[in-house]
Design a protein around this motif. Structure first.
Motif, PDB file in Angstrom:
ATOM      1  N   ARG A 249       0.033 -10.946   4.263  1.00 43.52           N
ATOM      2  CA  ARG A 249      -1.295 -10.430   4.602  1.00 43.52           C
ATOM      3  C   ARG A 249      -1.502 -10.274   6.112  1.00 43.52           C
ATOM      4  O   ARG A 249      -2.457  -9.627   6.534  1.00 43.52           O
ATOM      5  N   SER A 250      -0.623 -10.862   6.913  1.00 39.76           N
ATOM      6  CA  SER A 250      -0.819 -10.776   8.362  1.00 39.76           C
ATOM      7  C   SER A 250       0.289  -9.990   9.084  1.00 39.76           C
ATOM      8  O   SER A 250       0.074  -9.546  10.198  1.00 39.76           O
ATOM      9  N   TRP A 251       1.450  -9.826   8.461  1.00 34.81           N
ATOM     10  CA  TRP A 251       2.537  -9.059   9.055  1.00 34.81           C
ATOM     11  C   TRP A 251       2.511  -7.637   8.491  1.00 34.81           C
ATOM     12  O   TRP A 251       1.923  -7.383   7.448  1.00 34.81           O
ATOM     13  N   SER A 252       3.206  -6.745   9.149  1.00 36.13           N
ATOM     14  CA  SER A 252       3.319  -5.373   8.634  1.00 36.13           C
ATOM     15  C   SER A 252       4.131  -5.385   7.338  1.00 36.13           C
ATOM     16  O   SER A 252       4.950  -6.281   7.102  1.00 36.13           O
ATOM     17  N   LEU A 253       3.892  -4.381   6.513  1.00 38.07           N
ATOM     18  CA  LEU A 253       4.620  -4.261   5.249  1.00 38.07           C
ATOM     19  C   LEU A 253       6.124  -4.214   5.491  1.00 38.07           C
ATOM     20  O   LEU A 253       6.897  -4.876   4.805  1.00 38.07           O
ATOM     21  N   GLY A 254       6.539  -3.452   6.494  1.00 29.77           N
ATOM     22  CA  GLY A 254       7.967  -3.351   6.795  1.00 29.77           C
ATOM     23  C   GLY A 254       8.592  -4.679   7.169  1.00 29.77           C
ATOM     24  O   GLY A 254       9.693  -5.004   6.733  1.00 29.77           O
ATOM     25  N   ALA A 255       7.869  -5.477   7.954  1.00 27.69           N
ATOM     26  CA  ALA A 255       8.386  -6.789   8.355  1.00 27.69           C
ATOM     27  C   ALA A 255       8.535  -7.709   7.155  1.00 27.69           C
ATOM     28  O   ALA A 255       9.519  -8.449   7.040  1.00 27.69           O
TER      29      ALA A 255
ATOM     30  N   ALA B  84       4.657 -17.281  -2.533  1.00 21.22           N
ATOM     31  CA  ALA B  84       4.276 -18.656  -2.215  1.00 21.22           C
ATOM     32  C   ALA B  84       3.081 -18.539  -1.273  1.00 21.22           C
ATOM     33  O   ALA B  84       3.106 -17.719  -0.353  1.00 21.22           O
ATOM     34  N   PRO B  85       2.020 -19.306  -1.486  1.00 22.42           N
ATOM     35  CA  PRO B  85       0.823 -19.104  -0.675  1.00 22.42           C
ATOM     36  C   PRO B  85       1.017 -19.334   0.826  1.00 22.42           C
ATOM     37  O   PRO B  85       0.380 -18.666   1.632  1.00 22.42           O
ATOM     38  N   ASP B  86       1.921 -20.262   1.191  1.00 27.82           N
ATOM     39  CA  ASP B  86       2.065 -20.606   2.602  1.00 27.82           C
ATOM     40  C   ASP B  86       3.405 -21.306   2.834  1.00 27.82           C
ATOM     41  O   ASP B  86       4.196 -21.482   1.907  1.00 27.82           O
ATOM     42  N   GLU B  87       3.635 -21.708   4.081  1.00 28.72           N
ATOM     43  CA  GLU B  87       4.901 -22.351   4.439  1.00 28.72           C
ATOM     44  C   GLU B  87       5.127 -23.645   3.673  1.00 28.72           C
ATOM     45  O   GLU B  87       6.236 -23.939   3.239  1.00 28.72           O
TER      46      GLU B  87
END
Length: 140
Positions: free
Chosen positions: A40-46, A85-88
């Motif tokens: 949700r915070s990085w670009s789709l490509g990343a 996974a929701p988070d780290e």
């Protein structure tokens, strides 16, 4: 590439018949688990790149396993499931669970930030690994 020979059709594992290995590979799945917070915070490509890196790392690390060889020889019949996974913390907990149950996987850590972003299992029969992944939803 419908109607054309698969570029992977000649990649059957030694000692297997391409049709037989394709049928066996149909029962195999490679799970990729991405961090939803990054999605949700990085670009789709990343984010897609993270999943690709993890999947390739798992296939490379376990390329000699018969399931990996059968899966890769299937070409267009490969089945990959991408979960979130929701988070780290959730990704790290999953990695620990997989390790405790001797399930082959690779965690991809983005550099130079040193951020664990994704993990991928080597290809497995679904019933062998799904119980450890059932709490994760498909990535949306």
């Amino acid at each position: 590439m419908r109607g054309h020979a698969s570029p992977y059709s000649s990649m059957a594992a030694p000692g297997t018949v391409a049709g037989a290995s394709a049928a066996a590979a149909a029962a195999l799945v490679q799970y990729v688990v991405l961090r939803g917070d990054l999605a949700r915070s990085w670009s789709l490509g990343a984010v897609v790149a993270q999943g690709c890196h993890a999947a390739l790392a798992a296939a490379h690390a376990h390329w000699q396993h018969p399931d990996t060889r059968a899966y890769l020889s299937a070409g267009g019949a490969m089945r990959t499931v991408v979960l979130e996974a929701p988070d780290e913390a959730a990704l790290t907990a999953l990695a620990q669970t997989l390790q405790q149950h001797s399930i082959d996987h690779e965690v991809w850590t983005e550099q130079p930030e040193n951020v664990p972003s994704c993990l991928a299992l080597r290809p497995y029969p679904k019933d062998q690994v799904h119980p450890h992944l059932k709490k994760f939803k498909l990535l949306k």
